[in-house]
Design an enzyme around this catalytic site. Structure first.
Site, PDB file in Angstrom:
ATOM      1  N   ASN A 151       1.230   1.349  19.745  1.00 35.09           N
ATOM      2  CA  ASN A 151       2.063   0.451  20.263  1.00 35.09           C
ATOM      3  C   ASN A 151       3.520   0.977  20.268  1.00 35.09           C
ATOM      4  O   ASN A 151       4.067   0.325  21.511  1.00 35.09           O
ATOM      5  CB  ASN A 151       1.818  -0.758  19.621  1.00 35.09           C
ATOM      6  CG  ASN A 151       2.330  -0.735  18.034  1.00 35.09           C
ATOM      7  OD1 ASN A 151       1.903   0.199  17.532  1.00 35.09           O
ATOM      8  ND2 ASN A 151       2.841  -1.811  17.494  1.00 35.09           N
ATOM      9  N   GLU A 249       1.610   1.356   6.772  1.00 37.86           N
ATOM     10  CA  GLU A 249       2.093   0.340   7.234  1.00 37.86           C
ATOM     11  C   GLU A 249       0.952  -0.439   8.074  1.00 37.86           C
ATOM     12  O   GLU A 249       0.430   0.266   9.311  1.00 37.86           O
ATOM     13  CB  GLU A 249       3.217   0.868   8.419  1.00 37.86           C
ATOM     14  CG  GLU A 249       4.184   1.627   7.855  1.00 37.86           C
ATOM     15  CD  GLU A 249       5.022   0.916   7.085  1.00 37.86           C
ATOM     16  OE1 GLU A 249       5.097  -0.282   7.086  1.00 37.86           O
ATOM     17  OE2 GLU A 249       5.987   1.223   6.294  1.00 37.86           O
ATOM     18  N   CYS A 283       2.973  -5.324  15.086  1.00 36.76           N
ATOM     19  CA  CYS A 283       2.292  -5.659  13.924  1.00 36.76           C
ATOM     20  C   CYS A 283       3.381  -6.783  13.209  1.00 36.76           C
ATOM     21  O   CYS A 283       2.832  -7.693  12.711  1.00 36.76           O
ATOM     22  CB  CYS A 283       2.293  -4.521  12.786  1.00 36.76           C
ATOM     23  SG  CYS A 283       3.628  -3.363  12.735  1.00 36.76           S
ATOM     24  N   GLU A 461       8.661   2.739   4.338  1.00 37.17           N
ATOM     25  CA  GLU A 461       9.489   3.725   5.365  1.00 37.17           C
ATOM     26  C   GLU A 461      11.030   3.448   5.426  1.00 37.17           C
ATOM     27  O   GLU A 461      11.318   2.175   5.114  1.00 37.17           O
ATOM     28  CB  GLU A 461       8.599   3.716   6.611  1.00 37.17           C
ATOM     29  CG  GLU A 461       7.437   4.263   6.559  1.00 37.17           C
ATOM     30  CD  GLU A 461       6.813   4.726   7.734  1.00 37.17           C
ATOM     31  OE1 GLU A 461       6.920   3.989   8.913  1.00 37.17           O
ATOM     32  OE2 GLU A 461       5.925   5.684   8.044  1.00 37.17           O
TER      33      GLU A 461
END
Ligand code: ADP
Length: 489
Positions: A151, A249, A283, A461
């Site tokens: 994405n 993630e 997400c 992150e």
């Protein structure tokens, strides 16, 4: 048609695996063909990565030397924004304005980790033992794996590769099957910026084959993954077996909440952007909308107006808001969720169909869709759709709202719209999510950690924490006097 080589341990060569294609989601045309990496490519990448990170020239490199490479990477990216944005758009169909933003953010990420690497300090803890000093410092992990989704390739790939290199590791990057182009281009950019050969490999191919083998490889010391929750759970098992660290993630089903004192215009615009930008293929998409019943009607009226006004069009045409979804299969999945919502008793207020425009017939478009009339327990409110589908619900009681917003296996993000900052902050504390936006949505700062609660992930992150996550800490005890070990006396 262009046939691409893959990047294995500093060498551009034809992958040993199956033929694969990158397709333009706007019309299904083939952008490029390439051969996937096979297990022999993986072995070479890891072996050369291992040799490259152990090479004293890299092992003893000073932070400013690694920072210089990352700064050059940023400069090259900034000098090629338009071509990189177009490449990204061709690979995954996101409109140019969005991919341009992602390219700029990737340059910013390289610059941030260049600076963070220069400023990273070890520690000299205050002594607790007479005549002994202790030093705490940080070392690279070795060969590390980065596995990325389709994405936002350039952003998610840079978010892993830049800190991993800043920390002194060698990285093997496995991009998503659908979007190999940007990772290969990033390899060229790092090469041009002077990264020594072997420190970065890019191995396109199937996740279940090359991704899995990469994660399992005994010499791979960390798995950093962005993608679906079920793959993330699988990789967590692999990492547990090897006792290595992971950063995961994963998915989300983020609530956005409009309190009765919200600025309706601001909220409607933020909600519209939060769910429909990238066609909802994010997400962090704000997919569940909770609106106080006293402002439900005005908010929904404005949100519907804005949504109906979105320009659905070709992703390379400036001004397009809604490009195609990544693949026909993914569009079918999104459509099946809309049907499921209808079956569950939901009412589709706008969208819900493939656009009728014949010019879009060859691509994977789906209209931005708003549904109401469902409870938070409905399947479409509980499962991640990863498409342009918003479910709106009204609420009256704040405690009930908090319970429903948190009633999700996910906990990635949430949005709150209110003019009362104190109340919004209290609500932010009650929500189970790794990122909360107040009076804005889907904006990111590389200096601020990112990651999920619950099944949305593990680890963080970005930020200084995001650099240390690619390192291992070592403690050194140094006697400054004689005779501290009296045991043998
Ligand atoms: P998405 O739903 O976003 O496609 P996936 O989890 O399927 O998410 O894919 C994200 C990345 O993980 C891709 O690069 C994919 O090839 C890779 N992947 C998928 N399955 C595995 C696996 N079993 N092991 C390692 N990587 C995988």
């Amino acid at each position: 048609m262009e046939s691409l080589d893959i990047f294995v341990g500093g060498e551009w060569r034809r992958g040993g695996g199956n033929l694969m294609h990158s397709r333009f989601p706007a019309d299904g045309s083939v952008n490029a063909e390439l051969y996937a990496a096979d297990l022999a490519d993986l072995e070479t990448a890891v072996e050369r990565g291992e040799a490259a990170w152990r090479d004293p020239a890299w092992r003893n490199s000073l932070p400013h030397q690694r920072a210089r490479i990352l700064s050059r990477v940023a400069e090259i990216i900034e000098s090629r924004v338009d071509t990189l944005a177009e490449l990204q758009t061709r690979d995954n169909g996101k409109p140019l304005a969005e991919t341009r933003g992602l390219v700029m953010s990737a340059a910013g990420t390289a610059r941030y980790f260049a600076a963070a690497c220069e400023l990273l300090e070890g520690e000299l803890p205050t002594p607790r033992i007479p005549e002994v000093m202790t030093l705490s410092h940080y070392e690279p992990l070795g060969v590390v794996a980065a596995i990325t989704p389709w994405n936002s390739p350039i952003a998610s790939e840079m978010q892993k590769v830049a800190p991993a290199i800043a920390a002194g590791n060698a990285v093997v990057l496995k991009p998503a099957e659908a979007t190999p182009l940007m990772a290969l281009e990033l390899a060229r950019i790092f090469e041009q910026a002077g990264l020594p050969a072997g420190l970065l490999s890019v191995l396109p191919g199937k996740g279940s084959i090359i991704g899995d083998a990469l994660a399992r490889h005994p010499k791979v010391r960390k798995i950093s993954f962005t993608g679906g929750t079920s793959t993330g759970r699988h990789l967590a098992h692999v990492a547990a077996e090897k006792l290595i660290s992971t950063s995961l993630e994963l998915g989300g089903k983020s609530p956005t909440i409009v309190l009765e004192d919200a600025d309706i215009e601001q909220a409607a615009r933020g909600i519209c952007y939060g769910i429909f930008s990238s066609g909802g293929q994010a997400c962090i998409a704000g997919a569940r909308l909770f609106v106080h019943s006293s402002v439900y009607q005005p908010l929904m009226t404005r949100l519907l107006e804005l949504t109906r006004g979105l320009r659905i069009g070709h992703p390379l045409t400036p001004g397009t808001h809604i490009g195609p979804l990544i693949s026909p299969q993914h569009r079918d999945k999104v459509m099946s969720y809309v049907q499921m919502a209808r079956d569950e008793g939901g009412e589709v207020l706008c969208g819900g169909e493939i656009p009728a425009d014949p010019q879009l017939a060859a691509g994977n478009w789906f209209q931005p869709t708003i549904i109401e009339g469902l409870e938070n327990t409905a399947q479409v409110c509980q499962e991640e759709i990863f498409g342009p589908v918003l479910v709106a619900m009204a609420f009256d009681d704040e405690q009930q709202l908090i319970a429903e917003a948190n009633d999700s296996v996910y906990g990635l993000a949430a949005g709150i719209w209110s003019r009362d900052t104190g109340r919004a902050l209290r609500l932010a504390q009650a929500l189970e999510a790794g990122t909360i936006w107040i009076n804005t949505y889907k904006v990111f700062s590389i200096s601020t950690p990112f990651g999920g609660f619950k099944e949305s992930g593990l680890g963080r992150e970005k930020g200084i924490q995001g650099l240390k996550a690619w390192m291992q800490q070592k403690s050194i005890y140094l006697a400054t006097g004689n005779g501290v070990n009296h045991w043998c006396d």
